[in-house]
Write a protein that holds these residues in place. Sequence first.
Motif, PDB file in Angstrom:
ATOM      1  N   MET A  40       0.835  -1.197   0.000  1.00 54.71           N
ATOM      2  CA  MET A  40       0.000   0.000   0.000  1.00 54.71           C
ATOM      3  C   MET A  40       0.866   1.242   0.000  1.00 54.71           C
ATOM      4  N   SER A  41       0.358   2.325  -0.480  1.00 56.39           N
ATOM      5  CA  SER A  41       1.172   3.529  -0.533  1.00 56.39           C
ATOM      6  C   SER A  41       1.182   4.200   0.836  1.00 56.39           C
ATOM      7  N   PRO A  42       2.289   4.881   1.177  1.00 53.20           N
ATOM      8  CA  PRO A  42       2.353   5.549   2.462  1.00 53.20           C
ATOM      9  C   PRO A  42       1.231   6.569   2.623  1.00 53.20           C
ATOM     10  N   ASP A  43       0.760   7.120   1.484  1.00 47.67           N
ATOM     11  CA  ASP A  43      -0.302   8.127   1.547  1.00 47.67           C
ATOM     12  C   ASP A  43      -1.566   7.609   2.214  1.00 47.67           C
ATOM     13  N   THR A  44      -1.867   6.340   1.972  1.00 47.42           N
ATOM     14  CA  THR A  44      -3.122   5.799   2.480  1.00 47.42           C
ATOM     15  C   THR A  44      -3.134   5.853   3.997  1.00 47.42           C
ATOM     16  N   THR A  45      -2.016   5.445   4.623  1.00 44.84           N
ATOM     17  CA  THR A  45      -1.995   5.437   6.075  1.00 44.84           C
ATOM     18  C   THR A  45      -1.964   6.855   6.620  1.00 44.84           C
ATOM     19  N   HIS A  46      -1.453   7.767   5.816  1.00 44.81           N
ATOM     20  CA  HIS A  46      -1.359   9.165   6.213  1.00 44.81           C
ATOM     21  C   HIS A  46      -2.707   9.772   6.554  1.00 44.81           C
ATOM     22  N   HIS A  47      -3.723   9.343   5.801  1.00 44.04           N
ATOM     23  CA  HIS A  47      -5.030   9.965   5.954  1.00 44.04           C
ATOM     24  C   HIS A  47      -5.996   9.136   6.794  1.00 44.04           C
ATOM     25  N   LEU A  48      -5.452   8.259   7.620  1.00 48.73           N
ATOM     26  CA  LEU A  48      -6.318   7.447   8.462  1.00 48.73           C
ATOM     27  C   LEU A  48      -6.887   8.287   9.575  1.00 48.73           C
ATOM     28  N   ASP A  49      -8.161   8.063   9.846  1.00 52.21           N
ATOM     29  CA  ASP A  49      -8.759   8.725  11.000  1.00 52.21           C
ATOM     30  C   ASP A  49      -8.604   7.773  12.190  1.00 52.21           C
ATOM     31  N   THR A  50      -7.594   8.014  12.988  1.00 57.56           N
ATOM     32  CA  THR A  50      -7.294   7.069  14.075  1.00 57.56           C
ATOM     33  C   THR A  50      -8.156   7.305  15.318  1.00 57.56           C
ATOM     34  N   THR A  51      -9.135   8.234  15.204  1.00 55.77           N
ATOM     35  CA  THR A  51     -10.042   8.433  16.341  1.00 55.77           C
ATOM     36  C   THR A  51     -11.231   7.468  16.262  1.00 55.77           C
ATOM     37  N   VAL A  52     -11.380   6.800  15.109  1.00 58.72           N
ATOM     38  CA  VAL A  52     -12.494   5.858  14.966  1.00 58.72           C
ATOM     39  C   VAL A  52     -11.951   4.433  15.102  1.00 58.72           C
ATOM     40  N   PRO A  53     -12.838   3.432  15.311  1.00 59.61           N
ATOM     41  CA  PRO A  53     -12.318   2.072  15.495  1.00 59.61           C
ATOM     42  C   PRO A  53     -11.509   1.584  14.297  1.00 59.61           C
ATOM     43  N   LEU A  54     -10.526   0.793  14.606  1.00 63.64           N
ATOM     44  CA  LEU A  54      -9.701   0.193  13.557  1.00 63.64           C
ATOM     45  C   LEU A  54     -10.580  -0.715  12.691  1.00 63.64           C
ATOM     46  N   LEU A  55     -11.430  -1.485  13.354  1.00 60.80           N
ATOM     47  CA  LEU A  55     -12.330  -2.384  12.627  1.00 60.80           C
ATOM     48  C   LEU A  55     -13.701  -2.335  13.292  1.00 60.80           C
ATOM     49  N   GLU A  56     -14.710  -2.217  12.467  1.00 58.84           N
ATOM     50  CA  GLU A  56     -16.072  -2.190  12.990  1.00 58.84           C
ATOM     51  C   GLU A  56     -16.947  -3.061  12.097  1.00 58.84           C
ATOM     52  N   ILE A  57     -17.526  -4.090  12.686  1.00 61.88           N
ATOM     53  CA  ILE A  57     -18.445  -4.949  11.929  1.00 61.88           C
ATOM     54  C   ILE A  57     -19.803  -4.798  12.576  1.00 61.88           C
ATOM     55  N   HIS A  58     -20.771  -4.472  11.750  1.00 63.54           N
ATOM     56  CA  HIS A  58     -22.088  -4.177  12.289  1.00 63.54           C
ATOM     57  C   HIS A  58     -23.109  -5.155  11.719  1.00 63.54           C
ATOM     58  N   GLU A  59     -23.550  -6.067  12.573  1.00 59.56           N
ATOM     59  CA  GLU A  59     -24.584  -7.034  12.209  1.00 59.56           C
ATOM     60  C   GLU A  59     -24.303  -7.734  10.876  1.00 59.56           C
ATOM     61  N   ALA A  60     -23.166  -8.409  10.830  1.00 59.56           N
ATOM     62  CA  ALA A  60     -22.807  -9.125   9.597  1.00 59.56           C
ATOM     63  C   ALA A  60     -23.495 -10.489   9.571  1.00 59.56           C
ATOM     64  N   SER A  61     -24.168 -10.744   8.473  1.00 57.24           N
ATOM     65  CA  SER A  61     -24.729 -12.080   8.239  1.00 57.24           C
ATOM     66  C   SER A  61     -24.083 -12.618   6.973  1.00 57.24           C
ATOM     67  N   VAL A  62     -23.576 -13.837   7.076  1.00 53.21           N
ATOM     68  CA  VAL A  62     -22.889 -14.425   5.924  1.00 53.21           C
ATOM     69  C   VAL A  62     -23.491 -15.794   5.641  1.00 53.21           C
ATOM     70  N   MET A  63     -23.825 -16.018   4.386  1.00 56.72           N
ATOM     71  CA  MET A  63     -24.338 -17.323   3.952  1.00 56.72           C
ATOM     72  C   MET A  63     -23.195 -18.084   3.291  1.00 56.72           C
ATOM     73  N   ARG A  64     -23.175 -19.374   3.516  1.00 55.61           N
ATOM     74  CA  ARG A  64     -22.286 -20.231   2.709  1.00 55.61           C
ATOM     75  C   ARG A  64     -23.163 -21.357   2.211  1.00 55.61           C
ATOM     76  N   GLY A  65     -23.253 -21.490   0.921  1.00 56.04           N
ATOM     77  CA  GLY A  65     -24.244 -22.406   0.359  1.00 56.04           C
ATOM     78  C   GLY A  65     -25.610 -21.913   0.803  1.00 56.04           C
ATOM     79  N   GLU A  66     -26.394 -22.837   1.333  1.00 57.75           N
ATOM     80  CA  GLU A  66     -27.760 -22.483   1.754  1.00 57.75           C
ATOM     81  C   GLU A  66     -27.812 -22.048   3.211  1.00 57.75           C
ATOM     82  N   ARG A  67     -26.655 -22.119   3.876  1.00 52.87           N
ATOM     83  CA  ARG A  67     -26.685 -21.934   5.334  1.00 52.87           C
ATOM     84  C   ARG A  67     -26.248 -20.549   5.769  1.00 52.87           C
ATOM     85  N   LEU A  68     -26.921 -20.082   6.830  1.00 48.97           N
ATOM     86  CA  LEU A  68     -26.526 -18.821   7.444  1.00 48.97           C
ATOM     87  C   LEU A  68     -25.413 -19.156   8.452  1.00 48.97           C
ATOM     88  N   ILE A  69     -24.196 -18.732   8.156  1.00 50.51           N
ATOM     89  CA  ILE A  69     -23.050 -19.148   8.992  1.00 50.51           C
ATOM     90  C   ILE A  69     -22.718 -18.082  10.042  1.00 50.51           C
TER      91      ILE A  69
END
Length: 275
Positions: free
Chosen positions: A1-30
């Motif tokens: 990745m380019s150094p520029d990308t990390t330059h513009h990170l907003d480090t006041t927000v969570p590094l990772l945020e997953i909100h109500e993720a539902s994932v299907m694999r085949g027919e199943r809700l995993i």
Amino acid sequence: MSPDTTHHLDTTVPLLEIHEASVMRGERLILDRLSLRLAIGQHTAILGANGSGKSTLIRLISRQLYPLARRDGAPVMRVFGRDRWSVSELRGLIGIVSPAVQLDYTSDSPLEVFDVVVSGFFAARGLGLDHQVTASMREREHQALAQMEASQLIGREMASLSTGEARRVLIARALVHRPRALLLDEPCAGLDPASRRRFLESLRQLAHHGTTLLLVTHHVEEILPEIDHVLLLHDGKVLQEGSKNRVLTDEALTAAFGMPMRLARQGEYYAADVG
Ligand SMILES: Nc1ncnc2c1ncn2[C@@H]1O[C@H](COP(=O)(O)OP(=O)(O)OP(=O)(O)O)[C@@H](O)[C@H]1O
């Protein structure tokens, strides 16, 4: 990745945020409306039995699998507050090392340790003729190998390394980008008890030097003293989440693993037994 990308990170927000993720694999809700919030420096363990959805969650984070769209159209996953990242940008922010990655590097064609680590800069499996390795890349590579106490492995072929050695090399490969977080899937799989403890001590050093750790595991023994936040995954859902003192109980582990479990403290670590 380019150094520029990390330059513009907003480090006041969570590094990772997953909100109500539902994932299907085949027919199943995993994964079933799974939410997760990871702040910078909030070292976290995701603990769950076989089949609880850990690999699916990792594939969601690495964008190998996509969640179902939410009814309200809101993004399911944000990294540093943004939902649109290219896979290579993401790789520079969150390094991922899993047994599947390790298998890919240690089987078949011969690859030398130094080439494997430096090829991390090009998101390639090994070095090609068109890859221009600069002096600063080499310097960074030496630092990353030293961080993982793996400098002595330079010159060796990946296929000749022990499981623990190969894992150190692959973590060094992920570290060349100075990722903000490392996502480690079953980091101690295949390690004997002494190697496991030495390996965990190396991870502790990373935690102390600014890398946020996200460990995905079956084993409470791998929960480093630096990890305080634990998420118990069961059947694709979050069973419990919070500080480890609160979440790690006999009752919660019994529910997560579907069998009576007894938890014990071992100094700064934990151990669990069936029964
Ligand atoms: N392609 C697929 N189609 C249907 N079901 C799947 C598929 N892949 C995984 N599953 C199911 O999803 C569930 C969760 O699998 P996943 O691999 O995410 O669990 P896990 O917690 O990583 O397990 P383990 O610890 O054994 O690796 C399992 O019941 C599995 O059988």
